[in-house]
Design a protein around this motif. Sequence first.
Motif, mmCIF file in Angstrom:
data_model
loop_
_atom_site.group_PDB
_atom_site.id
_atom_site.type_symbol
_atom_site.label_atom_id
_atom_site.label_comp_id
_atom_site.label_asym_id
_atom_site.label_seq_id
_atom_site.Cartn_x
_atom_site.Cartn_y
_atom_site.Cartn_z
ATOM 1 N N UNK A 142 46.086 14.921 12.096
ATOM 2 C CA UNK A 142 46.369 14.731 13.312
ATOM 3 C C UNK A 142 47.614 15.016 13.621
ATOM 4 N N UNK A 144 50.524 3.293 16.772
ATOM 5 C CA UNK A 144 49.458 3.936 17.398
ATOM 6 C C UNK A 144 49.023 4.996 16.708
ATOM 7 N N UNK A 145 49.582 5.880 16.114
ATOM 8 C CA UNK A 145 49.351 6.866 15.161
ATOM 9 C C UNK A 145 48.408 6.472 14.073
ATOM 10 N N UNK A 175 46.518 3.792 14.093
ATOM 11 C CA UNK A 175 45.078 3.369 14.654
ATOM 12 C C UNK A 175 44.342 4.677 14.711
ATOM 13 N N UNK A 176 45.202 5.632 15.448
ATOM 14 C CA UNK A 176 44.230 6.905 15.827
ATOM 15 C C UNK A 176 43.636 7.456 14.640
ATOM 16 N N UNK A 195 42.867 6.044 11.838
ATOM 17 C CA UNK A 195 41.945 5.231 11.327
ATOM 18 C C UNK A 195 40.630 5.372 12.358
ATOM 19 N N UNK A 196 40.726 5.594 13.283
ATOM 20 C CA UNK A 196 39.675 5.780 14.218
ATOM 21 C C UNK A 196 39.025 7.146 14.054
ATOM 22 N N UNK A 197 39.610 8.256 13.657
ATOM 23 C CA UNK A 197 39.166 9.598 13.073
ATOM 24 C C UNK A 197 38.337 9.378 11.834
ATOM 25 N N UNK A 200 36.989 6.499 10.823
ATOM 26 C CA UNK A 200 35.679 5.971 10.974
ATOM 27 C C UNK A 200 34.713 6.732 11.461
ATOM 28 N N UNK A 201 35.004 7.716 12.327
ATOM 29 C CA UNK A 201 33.976 8.677 12.850
ATOM 30 C C UNK A 201 33.436 9.446 11.753
ATOM 31 N N UNK A 202 34.340 10.079 11.126
ATOM 32 C CA UNK A 202 34.262 11.265 9.902
ATOM 33 C C UNK A 202 33.588 10.682 8.755
ATOM 34 N N UNK A 251 35.975 0.322 10.689
ATOM 35 C CA UNK A 251 37.115 -0.594 10.643
ATOM 36 C C UNK A 251 37.427 -1.167 11.696
ATOM 37 N N UNK A 252 37.821 -2.397 11.426
ATOM 38 C CA UNK A 252 38.201 -3.500 12.579
ATOM 39 C C UNK A 252 39.229 -3.938 12.472
ATOM 40 N N UNK A 253 40.527 -3.398 13.094
ATOM 41 C CA UNK A 253 41.857 -3.998 13.047
ATOM 42 C C UNK A 253 41.896 -5.407 13.649
ATOM 43 N N UNK A 256 33.610 -6.711 18.887
ATOM 44 C CA UNK A 256 34.882 -6.308 19.707
ATOM 45 C C UNK A 256 35.014 -6.425 20.996
ATOM 46 N N UNK A 265 28.632 3.291 13.096
ATOM 47 C CA UNK A 265 30.051 4.012 12.581
ATOM 48 C C UNK A 265 30.961 4.306 13.783
ATOM 49 N N UNK A 288 33.993 2.286 18.385
ATOM 50 C CA UNK A 288 35.433 2.181 17.953
ATOM 51 C C UNK A 288 36.006 1.103 18.430
ATOM 52 N N UNK A 289 36.778 0.145 17.759
ATOM 53 C CA UNK A 289 37.590 -0.937 18.567
ATOM 54 C C UNK A 289 38.403 -0.596 19.751
ATOM 55 N N UNK A 296 41.858 0.458 19.094
ATOM 56 C CA UNK A 296 42.089 2.128 18.703
ATOM 57 C C UNK A 296 42.010 3.206 19.716
ATOM 58 N N UNK A 350 45.008 3.044 21.614
ATOM 59 C CA UNK A 350 46.022 3.726 20.779
ATOM 60 C C UNK A 350 45.810 5.262 20.816
ATOM 61 N N UNK A 351 44.324 5.853 20.891
ATOM 62 C CA UNK A 351 44.313 7.200 21.161
ATOM 63 C C UNK A 351 45.054 7.709 22.407
ATOM 64 N N UNK A 385 48.470 8.051 22.317
ATOM 65 C CA UNK A 385 49.075 9.265 21.720
ATOM 66 C C UNK A 385 48.659 10.446 22.426
#
Lengths: 157, 199
Positions: free
Chosen positions: A86, A119-120, A122-123, A125-127, A129-131, A136-138, B22, B156, B159-160, B163, B166-167, B170
């Motif tokens: 990313x 924030x980077x 977390x972004x 981590x989101x990717x 989770x999807x891939x 992941x639950x922060x 969530x 899966x 998404x929280x 997150x 935060x996206x 960004x």
Amino acid sequence: MFTILLALIVASLAISVISLIYTASVRSKLRILLMSIKARTLKSYIKSLEERKKVRRRYLVFEFISEESIERHEFEELVKRYFKELFGSVELTKAGISVVILDKKICKGIIKFNSIYRSKILTALALLQIRNGIIIHPLRTTGTLKKALRYAKLVKK
Amino acid sequence: MKFIEFCLMSLDKPILGNLSKYNYKVAIVEGIKKLSRANDLILIPRITRTNIEDLKVAPKNMVKVLKVRSNDDIKDPIRLRRIAHAISLTSEALLRLGRKSVEKLYNFDIPVELPLKSLLDAMESQKYLKGLVNIIKAVLRKNLEIIFTACPSKPNEVIHPVMLISILEELGITGTYALKPLTLTPLRVLRSVGYVIHV
């Protein structure tokens, strides 16, 4: 004599009016100039303050659900891979990411990173989770490892 | 704070469980026909179509969303505003949507749904995302209302919200602008349909 006096008075009045108008216009221009200087200096001051700001460490406590068992270094590699995908390798080196703890029993972990990259991370981590399908639950971001351990309930209060 | 999931593609138990965990309170679900409740969530029906004529005949209690692929789909914003409650952007739209089309959207106050999937698909193409750039500019300057959603169809993919925020950060949408797409804007759309929900 009277006409000369009258002419003098009229001339002085005209000069004063002209000077008043001139000072008013110059004043407004001066004010605008001063304001712009102020805004510029303020901007540069804020920028320098931001640059001077101390980069602190942060700890992200998270919960994870994974179908396959995953080791700490594997998880760290995954996070770094998606972060690099990313934001690139320059940002990765600056972010200082490392997975401190990954407890498979209670499905919780702690990631250490530099504060401005929250924030980077977390972004990324989101990717991840999807891939990869790791949910992941922060839970919380803390400033010390001690507090992070307490929130992760890895250490008793 | 409670959040709203604007696009839910499946009603599997793990997905609903994750959503309620969530802090989501409302989920707008594709494929159901009436309002229901499950796992402390309010489930609201939604219909998504690529053709505006199909949305015209849909029931009134549904949230009607038009899938937009190109500038031509937003040619008639007055009619669009009358029929659809929001528009959803595909990856093609994120690549192509022009400045004038985005202008139409904020002039006619049409909320825009930005699904995470189409964003990731568009990013994979490694091209200049003209549409996305125009939308972000409009959000920051002209108060274009966007709705950000993960559109989960698997557990899966839930998404929280932290997150998701935060996206958005960004992408350049920070502060309250990043919070609104998950809370206030979907709520406003629901109110326009006729659902008065207090979050």
